[in-house]
Design a protein around this motif. Structure first.
Motif, PDB file in Angstrom:
ATOM      1  N   GLY A 104       0.210   2.426   7.434  1.00 37.99           N
ATOM      2  CA  GLY A 104       0.845   1.712   6.340  1.00 37.99           C
ATOM      3  C   GLY A 104       1.384   2.649   5.288  1.00 37.99           C
ATOM      4  O   GLY A 104       1.372   3.872   5.442  1.00 37.99           O
ATOM      5  N   ASP A 105       1.855   2.075   4.196  1.00 36.69           N
ATOM      6  CA  ASP A 105       2.414   2.814   3.062  1.00 36.69           C
ATOM      7  C   ASP A 105       1.565   2.563   1.824  1.00 36.69           C
ATOM      8  O   ASP A 105       0.666   1.706   1.832  1.00 36.69           O
ATOM      9  CB  ASP A 105       3.857   2.363   2.798  1.00 36.69           C
ATOM     10  CG  ASP A 105       4.804   2.747   3.920  1.00 36.69           C
ATOM     11  OD1 ASP A 105       4.507   3.740   4.626  1.00 36.69           O
ATOM     12  OD2 ASP A 105       5.819   2.051   4.111  1.00 36.69           O
ATOM     13  N   ILE A 106       1.892   3.277   0.750  1.00 37.62           N
ATOM     14  CA  ILE A 106       1.152   3.060  -0.492  1.00 37.62           C
ATOM     15  C   ILE A 106       2.005   2.385  -1.570  1.00 37.62           C
ATOM     16  O   ILE A 106       1.522   2.193  -2.684  1.00 37.62           O
ATOM     17  CB  ILE A 106       0.531   4.362  -1.031  1.00 37.62           C
ATOM     18  CG1 ILE A 106       1.609   5.366  -1.443  1.00 37.62           C
ATOM     19  CG2 ILE A 106      -0.403   4.979   0.001  1.00 37.62           C
ATOM     20  CD1 ILE A 106       1.024   6.569  -2.169  1.00 37.62           C
ATOM     21  N   ASP A 107       3.259   2.023  -1.250  1.00 38.91           N
ATOM     22  CA  ASP A 107       4.039   1.234  -2.212  1.00 38.91           C
ATOM     23  C   ASP A 107       3.778  -0.249  -1.956  1.00 38.91           C
ATOM     24  O   ASP A 107       4.698  -1.061  -1.816  1.00 38.91           O
ATOM     25  CB  ASP A 107       5.533   1.573  -2.150  1.00 38.91           C
ATOM     26  CG  ASP A 107       6.129   1.443  -0.758  1.00 38.91           C
ATOM     27  OD1 ASP A 107       5.363   1.273   0.218  1.00 38.91           O
ATOM     28  OD2 ASP A 107       7.362   1.516  -0.644  1.00 38.91           O
ATOM     29  N   VAL A 108       2.485  -0.574  -1.894  1.00 31.28           N
ATOM     30  CA  VAL A 108       2.030  -1.947  -1.671  1.00 31.28           C
ATOM     31  C   VAL A 108       0.819  -2.212  -2.551  1.00 31.28           C
ATOM     32  O   VAL A 108       0.146  -1.284  -3.006  1.00 31.28           O
ATOM     33  CB  VAL A 108       1.640  -2.196  -0.193  1.00 31.28           C
ATOM     34  CG1 VAL A 108       2.782  -1.872   0.754  1.00 31.28           C
ATOM     35  CG2 VAL A 108       0.389  -1.421   0.195  1.00 31.28           C
ATOM     36  N   VAL A 109       0.535  -3.474  -2.767  1.00 31.05           N
ATOM     37  CA  VAL A 109      -0.780  -3.900  -3.257  1.00 31.05           C
ATOM     38  C   VAL A 109      -1.256  -4.972  -2.284  1.00 31.05           C
ATOM     39  O   VAL A 109      -0.484  -5.819  -1.832  1.00 31.05           O
ATOM     40  CB  VAL A 109      -0.761  -4.438  -4.702  1.00 31.05           C
ATOM     41  CG1 VAL A 109      -0.464  -3.316  -5.683  1.00 31.05           C
ATOM     42  CG2 VAL A 109       0.232  -5.578  -4.865  1.00 31.05           C
TER      43      VAL A 109
END
Length: 290
Positions: A104-109
């Motif tokens: 996954g990515d980290i520009d998520v919540v």
């Protein structure tokens, strides 16, 4: 007992200013694990379910090259996105004992991931994409078995693609083609043919509506997207879909603006807001729920 899940995310450079919000959404999913490989340092008050392995970019690239037996010399860290389908293979030792691995990515919540990825749902397939027409690079779960760990090796030019210094969209293009086929066929025909192929029947690719403002129309089929998302102690909703809970929000479009400058939040203010248990997200940045 719920199947165990571990996200694997290599990330190098500097943590983005919104990282405390990402971490709080991980903390709320306490029975899911995140494993980072990074040179960004350890954030304050790291959740117990998030482990960050301190390593240099060069050392990590060497690990990748040795594991895949390729020359891996990326032009930029963005090239690491191409590795997502191979992370289960590269880190199979670290993932030993987990039922599922994920990228996954980290520009998520994250919202309540277990509510979405239920035990019953995870029992039915090997791959879980949150987009209907492709593998979702920002959140994808895969059963921890040889089939998914080695699936990327079925792509004919995988060595060449991963050896290229520049990003090749290997994660969301080439890898998607293994599992999501005949996208332009009528839906009824796709449903008939899907069970006949090992690759297509192994994936659960139901649209989760995680990424507004993209090519995908919204829940109601319109192009009217939420203007505000609300995170309330692990529950994620928005301003137009009532009480509908979402597994996560991918803010890839909004992050293009300099949110921190717009919100004028200091680092300490960001950490305080993130740890408060309730906040909202809009094109203007992160703020308190009114």
């Amino acid at each position: 007992m719920n199947p165990t899940i571990c996200f694997v995310i290599p990330y190098f450079g500097q943590w983005p200013f919104w990282f405390p919000f990402f971490l709080e959404s991980c903390r709320a999913n306490s029975d899911i694990n995140w494993l980072f490989f990074s040179d960004c340092g350890l954030p304050d008050d790291l959740p117990k379910n998030v482990n960050i392995v301190d390593t240099s970019f060069a050392a990590y690239c060497q690990t990748v090259g040795d594991s895949l037996q390729i020359k891996f010399e990326p032009a930029t860290p963005y090239k690491l996105c191409d590795l997502k389908p191979a992370l289960g293979y590269i880190h199979q030792e670290e993932l030993r004992g987990f039922d599922f691995w994920a990228f996954g990515d980290i520009d998520v919540v994250y919202g309540n991931l277990r509510r979405y990825f239920t035990s019953e749902r995870l029992a039915r397939h090997d791959v879980f994409s949150t987009h209907a027409r492709r593998v979702s690079g920002h959140c994808c779960l895969l059963r921890n078995n040889a089939f998914t760990r080695e699936a990327f090796m079925q792509i004919g030019n995988w060595r060449q693609a991963l050896s290229e210094p520049q990003h090749q969209w290997f994660d969301e293009s080439a890898f998607s083609h293994l599992f999501v086929r005949h996208k332009n066929w009528p839906e009824f025909l796709t449903k008939i043919c899907k069970p006949l192929n090992r690759w297509t029947r192994s994936i659960d690719n139901v649209e989760a509506y995680s990424t507004p403002y993209g090519k995908i129309s919204w829940v109601d089929g319109s192009r009217r997207f939420p203007l505000e998302w609300r995170w309330d102690n692990g529950q994620l909703t928005n301003d137009i879909d009532g009480n509908r809970l979402f597994p996560y929000f991918h803010f890839v479009v909004w992050k293009k603006a300099d949110w921190n400058a717009g919100a004028k939040l200091t680092d300490s203010a960001i950490r305080k807001l993130a740890s408060g248990g309730k906040w909202r997200i809009s094109a203007s940045g992160f703020s308190n729920i009114l």
